[in-house]
Design an enzyme around this catalytic site. Structure first.
Site, short mmCIF file in Angstrom:
data_model
loop_
_atom_site.label_atom_id
_atom_site.label_comp_id
_atom_site.label_asym_id
_atom_site.label_seq_id
_atom_site.Cartn_x
_atom_site.Cartn_y
_atom_site.Cartn_z
N LYS A 172 11.40 -28.14 -18.27
CA LYS A 172 12.25 -29.05 -19.03
C LYS A 172 12.29 -30.40 -18.31
CE LYS A 172 16.36 -30.17 -18.61
NZ LYS A 172 16.10 -31.61 -18.84
N GLU A 175 15.80 -36.02 -19.99
CA GLU A 175 15.89 -36.54 -21.36
C GLU A 175 15.47 -38.01 -21.45
OE1 GLU A 175 18.02 -34.87 -19.60
OE2 GLU A 175 20.03 -35.74 -19.55
N GLU A 248 15.30 -29.61 -4.88
CA GLU A 248 15.05 -30.91 -4.25
C GLU A 248 16.13 -31.84 -4.77
OE1 GLU A 248 12.92 -31.65 -2.02
OE2 GLU A 248 11.44 -30.06 -2.13
N CYS A 282 14.89 -40.54 -4.10
CA CYS A 282 15.75 -39.70 -3.25
C CYS A 282 15.51 -39.98 -1.77
CB CYS A 282 15.49 -38.23 -3.57
SG CYS A 282 13.74 -37.88 -3.62
N GLU A 383 25.31 -41.83 -2.29
CA GLU A 383 23.93 -42.20 -2.61
C GLU A 383 23.99 -43.38 -3.58
OE1 GLU A 383 19.98 -39.69 -3.99
OE2 GLU A 383 21.85 -39.27 -5.00
#
Ligand code: NAD
Length: 479
Positions: A172, A175, A248, A282, A383
């Site tokens: 998946k 989106e 991850e 990331c 973050e």
């Protein structure tokens, strides 16, 4: 192209009545509409992957490798087209998109080669009449969820090792970026992958599909790349069935510049890696620690470089900063910058969303440099995932290692120093899964990628990345 409107289940391109729009984050234009699948499509895809598992897992490693190798060649042949699609759908500048397609293809080639090296072992026994043999076999059906920030390479980083190991897979995509995933599956189809071995479910609402992935007993492993919050949730949902899980997740990378480093080289490295993908990576440095002795020269060079960066539509050649993924991302960055300025940070460049003219329909924020950042600011802990560099000064080695490790995350860290002993000490002391020493790109299909602590579980790429899709089986033979 017809395939651009479809999911891919059991070797067939599948349309649905329900669809959702995919927009270009630089222009706001609708690029395409794609099927809005639900848990029933996920179930169908899992059934197909389960039915295909027996023959794919018993095919020779050479046969599996051949499909991956063909997919690699097709991806390289389509590099330019894929990169343009990536830029339109995700926003990164075309040059970065070309690099991503190459990185994505590298996983197909590397795991095609590695498929043939899943060696077993014999182990000496303490008993004269006993022999031990260890064999590694595929786990079974894999469910995969991928993010929007690297929408091609994050797909191949999961699909290539899963297929190499002999697993079948249902994926998946995010989106925001289903088109890139569809383009990868088109390549797998053309490379001759048998029906059902890899399946793609696109959806606007990820939760029901995620639930099916986590609760369907036919799924033996879940692999996820995305935020720590969602990773934890999926991991909890998968726990009752004890599915194998790889995660991850987010990062909060420190970038440490000691005063024996060349401040120009360090500033160049930091500006390149910080603003890569508009900070939406990331492994993006979130906290740039600079030793006080070279602070001024570092800030000067760094700011000069950042001030020259041009934001805009990544298809324009001089653009080096693309849009953020959506309006919420602009708001998050704005909130962090406003909070930092209120608490005493110094602004050297940028500091506001870009609006009007070419920026009016996109999600842009000016590349920003802040210094005098301190522990009480949001940006010190959260973050950022945006184009804001937060510079923090430090005095000693012990102090900076303590500050760098003061986070729940543990993905990437960077160290700039000319002192070999200090580099080695820092490499050993930093609690992160990936450490770049005078190096801003410590990633490769051949190298293990992944984080410690709340940055994840397991590794992708390298032998470790293949092991994530293998079960260990021990044979004890009494002879
Ligand atoms: P996100 O967690 O919101 O989304 C990631 C994926 O999870 C998407 O495909 C999304 O549709 C899906 N998802 C969201 N809710 C779900 C649910 N309930 N069930 C199933 N799937 C669900 O994260 P994001 O905002 O798309 O990506 C940014 C995050 O990803 C950052 O934190 C970043 O650090 C992390 N990331 C990590 C790595 C890595 O390798 N460690 C790589 C890229 C991104």
């Amino acid at each position: 192209m017809a395939w651009q409107l479809c999911m891919y289940i059991n070797g067939e391109w599948l349309k649905t009545d329900q669809q959702f729009s995919v927009t270009n984050p630089a222009t706001g234009d609708v690029i395409e509409r794609v099927p809005d699948g639900d848990h029933s499509h996920a179930k169908l895809a899992i059934d197909a992957a389960s039915a295909a598992y027996k023959s794919w897992s018993s095919a020779t490693a050479y046969a599996r490798a051949e499909v991956l190798q063909k997919a690699y060649s097709l991806m390289i042949a389509r590099k330019q087209v894929l990169a343009e699609l990536l830029t339109s759908e995700q926003g990164k500048p075309l040059k970065a998109a070309l690099n991503e397609v190459q990185y994505a293809a590298d996983f197909l080639r590397w795991f095609a080669e590695e498929a043939k090296r899943v060696y077993g072992e014999t182990i000496p026994s303490a008993r004269a009449d006993q022999r031990f043999i260890v064999r590694y076999q595929p786990i079974g059906v894999v469910a995969a969820v991928t993010p929007w920030n690297y929408p091609i390479s994050m797909v191949t980083r999961k699909v290539a090792p899963a297929l190499a190991a002999g697993c079948t897979i249902v994926l998946k995509p995010a989106e925001a970026t289903p088109l890139c995933a569809i383009a990868v599956f088109d390549i797998l189809h053309e490379a001759g992958l048998p029906a059902g071995v890899a399946n793609l479910v696109t959806t606007l609402d990820p939760a029901p599909v995620g639930k099916e992935f986590c609760t369907n007993p036919k799924v033996k492993k879940l692999t996820f790349t995305g935020s720590t919050a969602v990773g934890k949730k999926l991991s909890q949902d998968a726990a009752p069935q004890l599915k194998r899980v790889s995660l991850e997740l987010g990062g909060h990378a420190p970038f440490i510049v000691f005063d024996d480093a060349d401040p120009i080289r360090a500033a160049k490295g930091a500006s390149l890696v910080k603003f890569l993908n508009t900070g939406q990576a990331c492994i993006s440095p979130n906290r740039i620690f600079v030793q006080r002795g070279i602070l001024d020269s570092f800030i000067q060079t760094f700011t000069e470089r950042v001030a020259k960066m041009k934001a805009g539509n990544g298809l324009e050649p001089e653009v080096s900063i693309g849009p953020l993924v959506n309006h919420a991302a602009v708001e998050k960055v704005s909130r962090q910058v406003e909070d930092a300025l209120k608490k005493g940070a110094i602004l050297h460049s940028g500091g506001e969303p870009l609006s009007g003219g070419q920026y009016s329909a996109g999600h842009f924020y000016a590349p920003t440099v802040l210094s005098n950042v301190s522990e009480d600011m949001l940006i010190y802990r959260e973050e950022t995932f945006g184009p804001v560099a937060a510079i923090i000064s430090f005095d000693s080695y012990d102090q900076v290692i303590k500050m760098a490790n003061d986070t729940h995350y543990g993905l990437a860290a960077y160290v700039y120093t000319e002192n070999l002993s200090r580099a080695m000490h820092a490499f050993e002391a930093l609690d992160f899964g990936i450490i770049g020493i005078n190096d801003i790109n410590p990633t490769s299909a051949a190298a293990p990628f992944g984080g410690m602590s709340e940055s994840g579980l397991g590794r992708e790429g390298a032998r470790e990345g293949l092991a994530e899709y293998l079960e260990t089986k021990l044979g004890g033979f009494s002879i």
